[in-house]
Design a protein around this motif. Structure first.
Motif, short mmCIF file in Angstrom:
data_model
loop_
_atom_site.label_atom_id
_atom_site.label_comp_id
_atom_site.label_asym_id
_atom_site.label_seq_id
_atom_site.Cartn_x
_atom_site.Cartn_y
_atom_site.Cartn_z
N ARG A 22 1.01 -1.36 -0.02
CA ARG A 22 0.17 0.15 -0.06
C ARG A 22 0.99 1.14 -0.15
O ARG A 22 1.73 1.24 0.82
N CYS A 23 0.65 1.91 -1.08
CA CYS A 23 1.43 3.43 -1.01
C CYS A 23 0.92 4.05 0.12
O CYS A 23 -0.10 4.65 0.42
N GLN A 24 1.96 4.72 0.86
CA GLN A 24 1.67 5.72 2.07
C GLN A 24 1.41 6.77 1.57
O GLN A 24 0.85 7.76 2.36
N ASP A 25 1.58 7.42 0.41
CA ASP A 25 1.40 8.90 -0.02
C ASP A 25 -0.02 8.77 -0.69
O ASP A 25 -0.85 9.84 -0.52
N CYS A 26 -0.49 7.83 -1.64
CA CYS A 26 -1.71 8.22 -2.33
C CYS A 26 -2.64 6.81 -1.97
O CYS A 26 -3.84 6.80 -2.71
N SER A 27 -2.34 6.07 -1.12
CA SER A 27 -3.06 4.60 -0.80
C SER A 27 -3.51 3.66 -1.83
O SER A 27 -4.37 2.78 -1.72
N LYS A 36 7.97 0.82 -6.86
CA LYS A 36 7.55 2.20 -6.65
C LYS A 36 6.16 2.27 -7.17
O LYS A 36 5.72 1.49 -8.19
N CYS A 37 5.35 3.24 -6.45
CA CYS A 37 4.08 3.43 -6.81
C CYS A 37 3.91 3.62 -8.28
O CYS A 37 4.47 5.08 -8.58
N ARG A 38 3.07 3.07 -9.01
CA ARG A 38 2.82 3.57 -10.39
C ARG A 38 2.11 4.67 -10.62
O ARG A 38 1.81 5.25 -11.86
N LYS A 39 1.08 5.16 -9.22
CA LYS A 39 0.25 6.31 -9.58
C LYS A 39 1.15 7.47 -9.37
O LYS A 39 0.88 8.54 -10.00
N CYS A 40 1.79 7.54 -8.22
CA CYS A 40 2.56 8.78 -7.64
C CYS A 40 3.89 9.00 -7.66
O CYS A 40 4.59 9.85 -7.47
N GLY A 41 4.63 7.56 -8.08
CA GLY A 41 5.95 7.61 -7.93
C GLY A 41 6.72 7.61 -6.65
O GLY A 41 7.74 7.40 -6.72
N SER A 42 5.82 7.41 -5.42
CA SER A 42 6.37 7.29 -4.09
C SER A 42 7.05 5.94 -4.20
O SER A 42 6.74 4.98 -4.50
N LEU A 43 8.13 5.75 -3.15
CA LEU A 43 8.77 4.52 -2.96
C LEU A 43 8.72 4.21 -1.61
O LEU A 43 8.96 3.26 -0.89
ZN LIG Z 1 1.14 6.39 -4.60
#
Ligand SMILES: [Zn+2]
Length: 131
Positions: A22-27, A36-43
């Motif tokens: 689960r991405c901590q930045d965009c959920s 890495k998150c394919r939606k927002c790029g967060s690691l």
């Molecule tokens: Zn994300």
């Protein structure tokens, strides 16, 4: 065969419990995991268990399968959209293949995936059944 076994044991908890990320930045949630998150790029991605239910998005029926799966023919392989939106490739079992339809509600169960005749090892993992 050895390489398959090593990766199986390394990943087995992930497959037993359907642990994704689960991405901590965009959920946004992922299964299988991504780097890495394919939606927002967060690691910043943390382990999270996937919901155990969803709907059949599409499927295919395999009349012939790989070695080791012959006893499961015809094998129904579906793409299930989980309740969190994650799409997961999975075998759908316990129902005649012509009784599974797009839109059917399904839930995850844990089953024998295959037995390795040479080593005697039995592999377990998730499958889906009609809910
Ligand atoms: Zn994300």
């Amino acid at each position: 065969m050895k390489i398959v076994s090593i990766s199986y044991w390394r990943l087995k908890d992930r497959y037993y419990r359907l642990v994704g990320l689960r991405c901590q930045d965009c959920s946004t949630e992922y299964f299988p995991p991504v780097y890495k998150c394919r939606k927002c790029g967060s690691l910043k991605l943390n382990d999270t268990e996937m919901p155990k239910s969803g709907k059949v998005l599409t499927y295919t029926i395999l009349q012939e399968t790989m070695k080791g799966f012959e006893d499961q023919e015809p094998l129904l392989l579906g793409i299930v959209r989980l309740t969190n939106g994650v799409k997961i490739l999975a075998q759908i079992v316990d129902t005649p293949v012509d009784h599974v339809h797009i839109g059917d509600r399904v839930k995850a169960v844990f089953r024998r995936v295959k037995a390795d005749g040479e080593s005697g090892m039995i592999y377990y993992g998730y499958k889906f059944v009609k809910a």
